[in-house]
Design an enzyme around this catalytic site. Structure first.
Site, mmCIF file in Angstrom:
data_model
loop_
_atom_site.group_PDB
_atom_site.id
_atom_site.type_symbol
_atom_site.label_atom_id
_atom_site.label_comp_id
_atom_site.label_asym_id
_atom_site.label_seq_id
_atom_site.Cartn_x
_atom_site.Cartn_y
_atom_site.Cartn_z
ATOM 1 N N ASP A 238 0.850 -1.280 0.099
ATOM 2 C CA ASP A 238 0.030 -0.040 -0.010
ATOM 3 C C ASP A 238 0.871 1.306 0.059
ATOM 4 O OD1 ASP A 238 -2.758 0.855 0.586
ATOM 5 O OD2 ASP A 238 -2.135 1.855 2.312
ATOM 6 N N GLU A 288 15.769 -14.163 -0.307
ATOM 7 C CA GLU A 288 16.324 -15.023 0.844
ATOM 8 C C GLU A 288 15.285 -16.335 0.894
ATOM 9 O OE1 GLU A 288 16.694 -13.018 4.614
ATOM 10 O OE2 GLU A 288 16.193 -14.949 5.713
HETATM 11 C C1 GLC Z 1 -4.369 2.935 -0.855
HETATM 12 C C2 GLC Z 1 -5.617 1.685 -0.546
HETATM 13 C C3 GLC Z 1 -6.830 2.487 -0.231
HETATM 14 C C4 GLC Z 1 -6.488 3.164 1.258
HETATM 15 C C5 GLC Z 1 -5.173 4.147 1.273
HETATM 16 C C6 GLC Z 1 -4.526 4.524 2.589
HETATM 17 O O1 GLC Z 1 -4.729 3.925 -1.756
HETATM 18 O O2 GLC Z 1 -5.872 1.256 -1.951
HETATM 19 O O3 GLC Z 1 -8.026 1.867 -0.335
HETATM 20 O O4 GLC Z 1 -7.612 3.821 1.470
HETATM 21 O O5 GLC Z 1 -4.172 3.413 0.492
HETATM 22 O O6 GLC Z 1 -4.155 3.357 3.135
#
Ligand code: GLC
Length: 578
Positions: A238, A288
């Site tokens: 993310d 690893e």
């Molecule tokens: C990313 C995710 C989204 C989330 C954001 C904050 O963009 O895809 O759904 O709200 O990160 O974590």
């Protein structure tokens, strides 16, 4: 699925049209352990909305387990699970309170282990969603930080700073949060006085971690090992262009940057050079594990940067394996735009040695069926489904990997009329605007029957699905889709199975063909031709004879408007294509 036979314009199966094996799921050849990700198609499971096994109206890991044979039959290579960790759910799990556990609403670690074992038995890879930019304000680290004193070691795990103004009443800088409002919130100190501020690039419940503090990378190293030791095949990362902020936290040159749009980006909060070392370290960690058994572990990043060449820096050979190519997902239905973004991806991303990771839908975007329904000036009307089908065949014919978001294979439109009182997206609650809200693509899947809950949740006492399903979901229910050979589901399934059985598809070169305006066409390998008609009028097909697979009725020799098709072309495709 619509497939034309020679001359008569009627439909037939791909097998009868081409003498290809019909590729029953059991006959799909296993993929090589190494580099499996380079042309894999991964299905994104938004766990909360996939399938509910407990009757509480919320999807869970046991539900995902139940759905695995369905996904195997569809023909994908693996799944990416949206976050299921303990979380107060302010951003549906993208606010993690414990990175090494399962939220009871979704199951437990034992259920997770069963899910991984079942997936592997079915030949499906399992990717987890890892959220390193921020945690939840319920995470023990943040709770300790609130108890700590300014400058104390627990505060140093985050970005705490004194406010500006005579009494520290103004935020430390002018940065805006992605989901609206200032990127800073002020806390009360232990003695009850107004205190320091902390940084959150999303909601106040998602404090940003301070990656310059060595304790942060050290803990994520443990988190990755925890899940790799449980058998996962990789991670979707993310906000992978986040993590590091400018060390001085100065004002942004554009005080409105980041607010509710990613068009204007705060250059001091994203894409800092230091972040690349994190991906080098994580890649080494994956290698690893690969060295132990020869099975690649994948890192695929959500890298939201301005240009494909900026993105390419994230997929250098010793960094992330892949990064979602969002420029296709954000492209409007326009032949020149599509050709441009595809060409840029192939030039910039593929040149790094990685493969492009195509994506048309995800849990943050309006679904293609709805998105393509009208052009920039409102034209387009009811062509959304036809265009979405065409885009799917295009994506599956491009070199590289692809991600399919749950419900995409059912042709689900966006639910655009959810009442305000059921909306849960923090973007809505923090901005008061329905623009860019994400609940409409997260409505629980319809599996069967004619009325909500459409088999999503079971039992006579079952709670209603956490977001209401419209009546028209019945048309898209899985049971119907499976029996209707003209459904989206059959198009995806046939496309995925052909992709597995035809050596021309997957990784490899792409050569553009000269085409009339409104048409995009290219050749893969020694003669697989894909063409898409972005216009509304039929054009002559670039290849004589019947297509192998088409997204709509496609009489031999013709490519109708809003339609894509694949042909096998025995002769050298360079010499005699129209
Ligand atoms: C990313 C995710 C989204 C989330 C954001 C904050 O963009 O895809 O759904 O709200 O990160 O974590």
């Amino acid at each position: 699925m619509y497939i034309a036979t020679a001359g008569d314009g009627h439909t037939a199966s791909a097998a009868s049209a081409t003498s290809l094996p019909s590729s029953p799921a059991s006959a799909i050849p296993p993929r090589p352990a190494q580099h499996w990700w380079r042309d894999a198609v991964i299905y994104q499971v938004y766990v909360r909305s996939f399938l509910d096994s407990t009757g509480d109206g919320i999807g869970d890991l046991a539900g995902v387990r139940t759905g695995l044979p369905y996904l195997r039959k569809l023909g994908v290579d693996g799944i990416w699970l949206s976050p299921f960790y303990p979380s107060p759910q302010h951003d549906h799990g993208y606010d993690v309170a414990d990175y090494r556990n399962v939220d009871p609403v979704y199951g437990d670690l034992a259920e997770f282990d069963l899910l991984v074992a079942d997936a592997h038995r079915l030949g499906l890879k399992v990717l987890l969603d890892i959220v390193p930019n921020h945690c939840s304000s319920d995470h023990p680290w943040f709770r300790a930080a609130l108890e700590d004193v300014p400058g104390g070691p627990s505060r140093a795990l985050f970005h705490f700073a004194d406010g500006r103004g005579d009494n520290g009443e103004l935020p430390p800088n002018n940065w805006r949060a992605m989901f609206g409002g200032p990127a800073w919130s002020r806390i009360k100190e232990a003695d009850g006085t107004d205190g320091q501020w902390y940084l959150h690039m999303f909601t106040p419940e998602q404090p940003d971690l301070n990656w310059r503090n060595p304790a942060v990378p050290a803990d994520f190293d443990k988190v990755l090992r925890f899940w790799l030791d449980r058998g996962v095949d990789g991670f979707r990362i993310d906000v992978a262009a986040g993590l590091y902020k400018h060390p001085e936290l100065p004002d942004s040159p554009d005080p409105t940057a980041d607010e509710r749009t990613r068009d204007s980006v705060n250059p001091l909060a994203w894409n800092q050079p230091e972040v690349h070392q994190v991906w080098r370290d994580w890649r080494a960690l994956c290698e690893e594990y690969t060295a132990r058994d020869g099975n690649d572990r994948l890192l695929v990043g959500e890298v939201s940067v301005r240009t494909p060449s900026e993105q390419a820096a994230y997929v250098r050979p010793d960094e992330l394996h892949q990064a979602f190519f969002f420029h296709l997902l954000t492209a409007r239905w326009d032949v020149d735009v599509f050709r441009k973004v595809i060409s840029e991806a192939l030039t910039d991303i593929a040149a790094t040695g990685s493969t492009v990771t195509w994506v048309l839908n995800n849990h943050d975007q309006v679904r293609t069926v709805t998105r393509y329904a009208s052009g920039p000036h409102g034209e387009g009307g009811g062509v959304g489904p036809a265009r979405a089908r065409a885009a799917a065949l295009l994506m599956l014919a491009l070199p590289g990997a692809a991600y399919v978001y749950q419900g995409e294979e059912l042709g689900l439109p966006e639910v655009v009329d959810l009442p305000d009182e059921v909306l849960t997206d923090p973007i809505f609650h923090r901005t008061g605007s329905r623009q860019h809200i994400r609940d409409g693509c997260r409505v629980p899947l319809p599996w069967s029957g004619h009325a909500s809950p459409f088999g999503f949740t079971q039992g006579t006492d079952a709670a209603r699905p956490w977001l209401p399903q419209p009546e028209w979901f019945a048309e898209h229910a899985t049971d119907r889709a499976l029996t209707d050979t003209r459904s989206f589901w059959h198009l995806y399934r046939e496309g995925l199975h052909l992709r597995r059985s035809l050596p021309q598809l997957g990784e490899g070169a792409l050569r553009w063909l000269d085409t009339p305006p409104q048409v995009l066409a290219f050749v893969r390998g020694d003669g697989l031709v894909c063409a898409v008609n972005f216009g509304t009028e039929p054009v002559p097909a670039p290849v004589p004879g019947s297509p192998l697979l088409a997204s709509g009725d496609c009489p031999a020799g013709t490519l109708p408007g809003s339609t894509a098709a694949w042909w096998m072309h025995a002769a050298d495709p360079g010499t005699d294509l129209r």
